[in-house]
Design an enzyme around this catalytic site. Structure first.
Site, PDB file in Angstrom:
ATOM      1  N   LYS A  95      21.053  97.561  49.989  1.00  0.00           N
ATOM      2  CA  LYS A  95      21.750  97.975  48.764  1.00  0.00           C
ATOM      3  C   LYS A  95      20.821  97.720  47.580  1.00  0.00           C
ATOM      4  O   LYS A  95      20.877  96.652  46.959  1.00  0.00           O
ATOM      5  CB  LYS A  95      23.029  97.155  48.592  1.00  0.00           C
ATOM      6  CG  LYS A  95      24.065  97.375  49.680  1.00  0.00           C
ATOM      7  CD  LYS A  95      25.315  96.553  49.412  1.00  0.00           C
ATOM      8  CE  LYS A  95      26.406  96.852  50.399  1.00  0.00           C
ATOM      9  NZ  LYS A  95      27.579  95.966  50.238  1.00  0.00           N
ATOM     10  N   ASP A 110      21.668  92.654  50.492  1.00  0.00           N
ATOM     11  CA  ASP A 110      22.513  92.992  49.345  1.00  0.00           C
ATOM     12  C   ASP A 110      21.832  92.384  48.118  1.00  0.00           C
ATOM     13  O   ASP A 110      20.928  92.992  47.541  1.00  0.00           O
ATOM     14  CB  ASP A 110      23.901  92.417  49.644  1.00  0.00           C
ATOM     15  CG  ASP A 110      24.958  92.763  48.619  1.00  0.00           C
ATOM     16  OD1 ASP A 110      24.682  93.556  47.710  1.00  0.00           O
ATOM     17  OD2 ASP A 110      26.073  92.237  48.719  1.00  0.00           O
TER      18      ASP A 110
HETATM   19  P1  5GP Z   1      22.969  88.850  50.288  1.00  0.00           P
HETATM   20  O1  5GP Z   1      22.610  87.419  50.406  1.00  0.00           O
HETATM   21  O2  5GP Z   1      21.834  89.808  50.517  1.00  0.00           O
HETATM   22  O3  5GP Z   1      23.711  89.146  49.006  1.00  0.00           O
HETATM   23  O4  5GP Z   1      24.093  89.101  51.350  1.00  0.00           O
HETATM   24  C1  5GP Z   1      23.849  89.504  52.596  1.00  0.00           C
HETATM   25  C2  5GP Z   1      25.051  89.262  53.466  1.00  0.00           C
HETATM   26  O5  5GP Z   1      26.293  89.578  52.797  1.00  0.00           O
HETATM   27  C3  5GP Z   1      24.957  90.212  54.619  1.00  0.00           C
HETATM   28  O6  5GP Z   1      24.174  89.647  55.643  1.00  0.00           O
HETATM   29  C4  5GP Z   1      26.418  90.401  54.984  1.00  0.00           C
HETATM   30  O7  5GP Z   1      26.824  89.387  55.853  1.00  0.00           O
HETATM   31  C5  5GP Z   1      27.163  90.270  53.666  1.00  0.00           C
HETATM   32  N1  5GP Z   1      27.422  91.607  53.109  1.00  0.00           N
HETATM   33  C6  5GP Z   1      26.866  92.166  52.011  1.00  0.00           C
HETATM   34  N2  5GP Z   1      27.306  93.425  51.833  1.00  0.00           N
HETATM   35  C7  5GP Z   1      28.155  93.665  52.862  1.00  0.00           C
HETATM   36  C8  5GP Z   1      28.933  94.822  53.257  1.00  0.00           C
HETATM   37  O8  5GP Z   1      28.921  95.904  52.663  1.00  0.00           O
HETATM   38  N3  5GP Z   1      29.688  94.674  54.393  1.00  0.00           N
HETATM   39  C9  5GP Z   1      29.738  93.527  55.114  1.00  0.00           C
HETATM   40  N4  5GP Z   1      30.511  93.512  56.196  1.00  0.00           N
HETATM   41  N5  5GP Z   1      29.009  92.429  54.766  1.00  0.00           N
HETATM   42  C10 5GP Z   1      28.245  92.513  53.669  1.00  0.00           C
END
Ligand code: 5GP
Length: 181
Positions: free
Chosen positions: A132, A104
């Site tokens: 994303k 994300d």
């Molecule tokens: P980042 O550190 O890349 O922002 O976040 C990654 C983590 O956020 C992912 O491993 C997941 O656990 C959570 N996350 C981000 N987007 C989503 C989503 O659309 N659905 C779910 N269930 N978790 C998400």
């Protein structure tokens, strides 16, 4: 309450997931032939994906797990990322493939990449079930992506909302959107 009543749309059904995971597994197999592959699955969200993915990679490999919990998503301030389970295998001189559920902002994955790099692997790449691109804040070596998604909150196939929905075979969105933290 029937938890399935909160399902809004099916983003990727089980058949589409199965086909795409096999395709990505074949790509990984071709790229990692002759290498010393260690697949590091990020718990908890990637466990279902990883179970299918590793069986689609017909190569000798080691598997291990790391668990990372992050707080403060959706905020502009630095997020707190905590490693709650470390990998146990020695990755020095080996080819690490991080198996992620979702990239994300990229902060969680970047934290794990930095953590593993200190142990001197030969290479580190990432395979993400979902990516994303519009949300990304830090660069990570994202080599394989099953699906690119927009700004949706996805659950199922290992992904949770408040600890639920990991057991759904399809990836779906919910009617009740989780509040921003
Ligand atoms: P980042 O550190 O890349 O922002 O976040 C990654 C983590 O956020 C992912 O491993 C997941 O656990 C959570 N996350 C981000 N987007 C989503 C989503 O659309 N659905 C779910 N269930 N978790 C998400």
């Amino acid at each position: 309450m029937d938890y399935k009543k909160n399902i809004d749309k099916v983003l990727y059904d089980r058949d589409i997931l199965a086909a795409r995971v096999v395709e990505v597994g074949r790509q990984i197999r071709a790229d990692y032939a002759g290498k010393d592959l260690v697949a590091v699955t990020v718990l908890k969200g990637a466990f279902v994906f990883a179970a299918d993915l590793i069986r689609a990679i017909d190569l000798p490999m080691a598997v291990d797990f790391a668990e990372i919990i992050s707080y403060g998503e959706g905020t502009e301030i630095a997020e707190e990322v905590v490693l709650t389970k470390d990998v146990a295998v020695n990755v020095k001189g080996r080819d690490v493939l991080i198996v992620e559920d979702i990239v994300d902002t990229g902060l969680t994955t970047a934290f794990l990449v930095d953590h593993l790099r200190i142990r001197d692997p030969r290479s580190i790449q990432i395979c993400a079930l979902l990516y994303k691109p519009a949300m990304q804040r830090v660069e990570v070596p994202l080599r394989y992506v099953c699906f690119e998604v927009g700004d949706v909150f996805a659950v199922g196939y290992g992904l949770d909302y408040a600890g639920q929905y990991r057991n759904l075979p399809d990836i779906v969105t919910l009617k009740e959107i989780p509040p921003e933290e």
